[in-house]
Design a protein around this motif. Structure first.
Motif, PDB file in Angstrom:
ATOM      1  N   ARG A 186       0.822  -1.220   0.000  1.00 24.16           N
ATOM      2  CA  ARG A 186       0.000   0.000   0.000  1.00 24.16           C
ATOM      3  C   ARG A 186       0.846   1.255   0.000  1.00 24.16           C
ATOM      4  N   TYR A 187       2.005   1.200   0.657  1.00 26.90           N
ATOM      5  CA  TYR A 187       2.839   2.406   0.732  1.00 26.90           C
ATOM      6  C   TYR A 187       3.929   2.415  -0.334  1.00 26.90           C
ATOM      7  N   GLY A 188       3.746   1.609  -1.374  1.00 27.53           N
ATOM      8  CA  GLY A 188       4.643   1.686  -2.526  1.00 27.53           C
ATOM      9  C   GLY A 188       5.852   0.791  -2.439  1.00 27.53           C
ATOM     10  N   ALA A 189       5.958   0.020  -1.333  1.00 25.76           N
ATOM     11  CA  ALA A 189       7.100  -0.882  -1.163  1.00 25.76           C
ATOM     12  C   ALA A 189       6.662  -2.301  -1.533  1.00 25.76           C
ATOM     13  N   PHE A 190       7.271  -3.310  -0.941  1.00 22.45           N
ATOM     14  CA  PHE A 190       6.977  -4.678  -1.378  1.00 22.45           C
ATOM     15  C   PHE A 190       7.241  -5.651  -0.236  1.00 22.45           C
ATOM     16  N   GLY A 191       6.367  -6.648  -0.075  1.00 24.42           N
ATOM     17  CA  GLY A 191       6.556  -7.655   0.986  1.00 24.42           C
ATOM     18  C   GLY A 191       6.712  -9.048   0.411  1.00 24.42           C
ATOM     19  N   ILE A 192       7.520  -9.856   1.094  1.00 21.56           N
ATOM     20  CA  ILE A 192       7.716 -11.246   0.652  1.00 21.56           C
ATOM     21  C   ILE A 192       7.331 -12.192   1.785  1.00 21.56           C
ATOM     22  N   ILE A 193       6.281 -12.956   1.545  1.00 25.88           N
ATOM     23  CA  ILE A 193       5.752 -13.865   2.571  1.00 25.88           C
ATOM     24  C   ILE A 193       6.784 -14.963   2.861  1.00 25.88           C
ATOM     25  N   HIS A 194       6.974 -15.253   4.149  1.00 22.80           N
ATOM     26  CA  HIS A 194       7.994 -16.256   4.531  1.00 22.80           C
ATOM     27  C   HIS A 194       7.508 -17.674   4.232  1.00 22.80           C
ATOM     28  N   ARG A 195       8.451 -18.607   4.254  1.00 25.06           N
ATOM     29  CA  ARG A 195       8.116 -19.984   3.905  1.00 25.06           C
ATOM     30  C   ARG A 195       8.239 -20.938   5.085  1.00 25.06           C
ATOM     31  N   ASN A 196       8.380 -20.390   6.291  1.00 30.53           N
ATOM     32  CA  ASN A 196       8.531 -21.264   7.455  1.00 30.53           C
ATOM     33  C   ASN A 196       7.158 -21.696   7.973  1.00 30.53           C
ATOM     34  N   GLN A 197       6.379 -22.273   7.073  1.00 27.90           N
ATOM     35  CA  GLN A 197       5.004 -22.665   7.383  1.00 27.90           C
ATOM     36  C   GLN A 197       4.563 -23.643   6.299  1.00 27.90           C
ATOM     37  N   PRO A 198       3.498 -24.414   6.581  1.00 34.78           N
ATOM     38  CA  PRO A 198       3.026 -25.344   5.556  1.00 34.78           C
ATOM     39  C   PRO A 198       2.665 -24.600   4.275  1.00 34.78           C
ATOM     40  N   ARG A 199       2.833 -25.307   3.169  1.00 32.23           N
ATOM     41  CA  ARG A 199       2.597 -24.700   1.856  1.00 32.23           C
ATOM     42  C   ARG A 199       1.206 -24.059   1.751  1.00 32.23           C
ATOM     43  N   GLU A 200       0.177 -24.772   2.241  1.00 33.81           N
ATOM     44  CA  GLU A 200      -1.199 -24.254   2.104  1.00 33.81           C
ATOM     45  C   GLU A 200      -1.352 -22.908   2.817  1.00 33.81           C
ATOM     46  N   LYS A 201      -0.656 -22.771   3.943  1.00 35.25           N
ATOM     47  CA  LYS A 201      -0.798 -21.509   4.691  1.00 35.25           C
ATOM     48  C   LYS A 201      -0.154 -20.353   3.930  1.00 35.25           C
ATOM     49  N   GLU A 202       1.011 -20.632   3.368  1.00 43.21           N
ATOM     50  CA  GLU A 202       1.689 -19.570   2.595  1.00 43.21           C
ATOM     51  C   GLU A 202       0.841 -19.184   1.373  1.00 43.21           C
ATOM     52  N   VAL A 203       0.288 -20.206   0.706  1.00 42.66           N
ATOM     53  CA  VAL A 203      -0.559 -19.963  -0.462  1.00 42.66           C
ATOM     54  C   VAL A 203      -1.767 -19.111  -0.057  1.00 42.66           C
ATOM     55  N   GLU A 204      -2.377 -19.447   1.078  1.00 40.12           N
ATOM     56  CA  GLU A 204      -3.559 -18.710   1.539  1.00 40.12           C
ATOM     57  C   GLU A 204      -3.198 -17.243   1.835  1.00 40.12           C
ATOM     58  N   MET A 205      -2.008 -17.029   2.390  1.00 42.29           N
ATOM     59  CA  MET A 205      -1.584 -15.644   2.684  1.00 42.29           C
ATOM     60  C   MET A 205      -1.455 -14.842   1.391  1.00 42.29           C
ATOM     61  N   VAL A 206      -0.880 -15.477   0.374  1.00 42.90           N
ATOM     62  CA  VAL A 206      -0.752 -14.787  -0.924  1.00 42.90           C
ATOM     63  C   VAL A 206      -2.147 -14.443  -1.445  1.00 42.90           C
ATOM     64  N   ARG A 207      -3.055 -15.420  -1.361  1.00 37.64           N
ATOM     65  CA  ARG A 207      -4.423 -15.179  -1.857  1.00 37.64           C
ATOM     66  C   ARG A 207      -5.056 -14.001  -1.143  1.00 37.64           C
ATOM     67  N   ARG A 208      -4.846 -13.949   0.180  1.00 41.92           N
ATOM     68  CA  ARG A 208      -5.496 -12.879   0.940  1.00 41.92           C
ATOM     69  C   ARG A 208      -4.937 -11.504   0.555  1.00 41.92           C
ATOM     70  N   VAL A 209      -3.645 -11.435   0.297  1.00 43.65           N
ATOM     71  CA  VAL A 209      -3.083 -10.138  -0.135  1.00 43.65           C
ATOM     72  C   VAL A 209      -3.683  -9.761  -1.487  1.00 43.65           C
ATOM     73  N   LYS A 210      -3.774 -10.732  -2.397  1.00 46.09           N
ATOM     74  CA  LYS A 210      -4.281 -10.424  -3.734  1.00 46.09           C
ATOM     75  C   LYS A 210      -5.751 -10.012  -3.700  1.00 46.09           C
ATOM     76  N   ARG A 211      -6.495 -10.584  -2.723  1.00 43.45           N
ATOM     77  CA  ARG A 211      -7.929 -10.259  -2.647  1.00 43.45           C
ATOM     78  C   ARG A 211      -8.204  -8.944  -1.925  1.00 43.45           C
ATOM     79  N   GLU A 212      -7.194  -8.404  -1.238  1.00 41.72           N
ATOM     80  CA  GLU A 212      -7.419  -7.241  -0.376  1.00 41.72           C
ATOM     81  C   GLU A 212      -7.975  -6.032  -1.147  1.00 41.72           C
ATOM     82  N   GLU A 213      -7.442  -5.819  -2.327  1.00 43.52           N
ATOM     83  CA  GLU A 213      -7.916  -4.667  -3.117  1.00 43.52           C
ATOM     84  C   GLU A 213      -7.990  -5.058  -4.586  1.00 43.52           C
ATOM     85  N   THR A 214      -8.920  -4.466  -5.268  1.00 44.35           N
ATOM     86  CA  THR A 214      -8.995  -4.725  -6.699  1.00 44.35           C
ATOM     87  C   THR A 214      -9.756  -3.579  -7.373  1.00 44.35           C
ATOM     88  N   ILE A 215      -9.571  -3.392  -8.651  1.00 40.91           N
ATOM     89  CA  ILE A 215     -10.381  -2.378  -9.353  1.00 40.91           C
ATOM     90  C   ILE A 215     -11.671  -3.052  -9.809  1.00 40.91           C
TER      91      ILE A 215
END
Ligand code: XMP
Length: 483
Positions: free
Chosen positions: A67-96
């Motif tokens: 949101r503030y013009g920078a960039f975040g990288i989700i960590h991988r110290n978690q089961p694959r499904e959880k990391e995937v879900e986190m990515v999905r939630r970021v992508k769903r947060e805002e859309t046009i």
């Protein structure tokens, strides 16, 4: 042979060894452009990345950074499904344009529509009959609906719509002029193809510098182990815009061949690291990566240099890698060891295109680390991904496991609470702008090109920090009593 090792020894420099020379300038800090390249195809307005560590980046951090013009990288110290879900939630947060729109039919009972709105937390539902748009149902329509009625009894039938290729300005005007919250987009046969909401537009206007993809969604990266192709594929499918191959030593034959395989399967940008030499940069670039992550052992929680005796002081490492990377147009991320905004200016002056932060973001509201009070002051947990705590919860392939035991390359601790991410970024970007003003650099490219260093002594370093004064308060961009 052995004597030569010392007669030909090279010198390595890090942040506290140098300062940037002031230069004649016509550039005001408020006018500089700090936008930069994160990877071959990703640009950022703010050249700062949050590290994929389990006490730094989960979805809240990734959303705030983007949101503030920078960039975040989700960590991988978690089961694959959880990391995937986190990515999905970021992508769903805002859309046009919402593409997977929840809808109802005219026959849907009111109670069912009410439940959908409640559980999905939405305020309006387009009504479809044989896939064509026939009405829209909003919360307001439900207020006076009689029990037992259906959607067709209360829906608005004259729906204001826009064509599927409407541009954003026109959509805003239509929403505004008609005082409506939802604008369904339809094709020529009146099939619903998307939905624009006033809420999404307001959020978008609040964050004009956000790092977004073409669909208006926030961008996010995700870390994978060097041999975890399946995870990389799933993360890409979930919408990750960048895959970060996360290893302590990327210049390793097994890692390099695995990255080559990954390259064939993954079409979004791949950043790989960590490395600290020109040779390693050549090796990774030959695997067709889109960005290089530099830093062996500079991190605040790292013990690699102490445990293994290996590493390169960070500014030298950045310059070695950047020298090679510039020939290929591949961006460089300087990862680790940054404690003040001045270090960001130095990292970029040494050749980096962006910086990655762990400790400076671990203390923010948005980090996942646990809060604690030590001597009356608020802290948040922060740990190395090669610490015993992190290793024993999963990520053992980043660092060594010999026999039954871990060889830790990191420590666990806590960092002072620092408020919200946007407050921290404001100070860091402010410092970067100030530095660019002193050098006369109106953009990041000019800073890389123009800046020259002066070597300083330990006395010079002492002189650089506040001295001969008892500090009675801390400014927001300078912490002396961190620990
Ligand atoms: P800062 O200084 O920003 O550094 O806290 C964050 C970076 O440190 C790296 N990292 C580690 N390096 N052992 C290491 O040698 C570790 O346990 C460890 N954990 C993280 C990583 O590159 C991160 O971005």
């Amino acid at each position: 042979m052995y004597r030569d090792k010392f007669s030909n020894i090279t010198e390595g420099y890090t942040f506290d060894d140098v300062l940037i020379l002031p230069m004649k300038t016509g550039v005001e800090p408020k006018n500089v452009d700090v936008s930069s390249r994160l990877s071959r195809r990703i640009n950022v307005k703010v050249p700062i990345v949050s590290s994929p560590m389990d006490t730094v980046t989960e979805e809240a951090m990734a959303i705030a950074m983007a949101r503030y013009g920078a960039f975040g990288i989700i960590h991988r110290n978690q089961p694959r499904e959880k990391e995937v879900e986190m990515v999905r939630r970021v992508k769903r947060e805002e859309t046009i344009i919402i593409r997977d729109v929840y809808t109802v039919s005219p026959e849907t009972p009111i109670e069912v529509a009410r439940t959908i709105m409640k559980t999905k937390n939405i305020a309006g539902l387009p009504v479809l009959k044989e896939e064509k748009l026939v009405g829209i149902l909003t919360k307001r329509d439900l207020e006076f609906a009689k029990q037992g009625s259906t959607v067709s009894d209360v829906m608005v039938k004259n729906v204001i719509t826009a064509p599927e290729n409407v541009d954003l300005e026109d959509a805003i005007n239509i929403l505004h002029k008609n005082r409506i919250e939802k604008l369904p987009l339809v094709d020529k046969d009146n099939h619903l193809v998307g939905l624009i909401t006033a809420k999404d537009i307001i959020t978008r206007q609040r964050f004009p510098d956000a790092t977004r993809d073409d669909e208006g969604q926030l961008m996010v990266g995700a870390a994978v182990g060097p041999f975890d192709l399946d995870r990389a594929i799933e993360l890409e499918r979930a919408g990750a815009d960048l895959i970060v191959v996360d290893t302590a030593h990327a210049d390793n034959e097994n890692v390099l061949s695995s990255i080559k395989r990954m390259r064939k399967e993954i079409s979004v940008d791949i950043v790989a690291g960590n490395i600290a030499t020109a040779g390693a940069a050549e090796d990774l670039i030959s695997c067709e990566v889109d960005g290089l992550r530099v830093g062996i052992g500079p991190g605040s929680i790292c013990t690699t240099r102490i445990v293994a005796g290996v590493g390169v002081p960070q500014l030298t490492a950045i310059s070695e890698v950047a020298e090679v990377a510039k020939e290929y147009g591949i961006p460089v991320i300087a990862d680790g060891g940054i404690r003040y905004s001045g270090d960001i200016v130095k990292a970029i002056a040494a050749g980096a295109d962006s910086v990655m932060l762990g400790s400076m973001l671990a203390g923010t509201e948005e980090s996942p680390g646990q809060e604690m009070i030590i001597n009356g002051r608020k802290y948040k947990a922060y740990r190395g991904m090669g610490s015993i705590g992190a290793l024993s919860t999963g990520i053992s392939d980043r660092y060594s496991k010999l026999g039954n035991g871990f060889i830790a390359e990191g420590v666990e601790g806590a960092v002072p609470y620092r408020g919200r991410v946007d407050e921290v970024l404001f100070q860091l970007v402010g410092g970067l702008r100030t530095g660019m003003g002193y050098v006369g650099a109106e953009n990041i490219g000019k800073l890389k090109e123009r800046a020259r260093f002066v070597r300083i002594s330990s006395n010079g370093l002492r002189e650089s920090h506040p001295h001969d004064i008892r500090l009675i308060s801390e400014p927001p961009n300078y912490q002396i009593s961190n620990y």
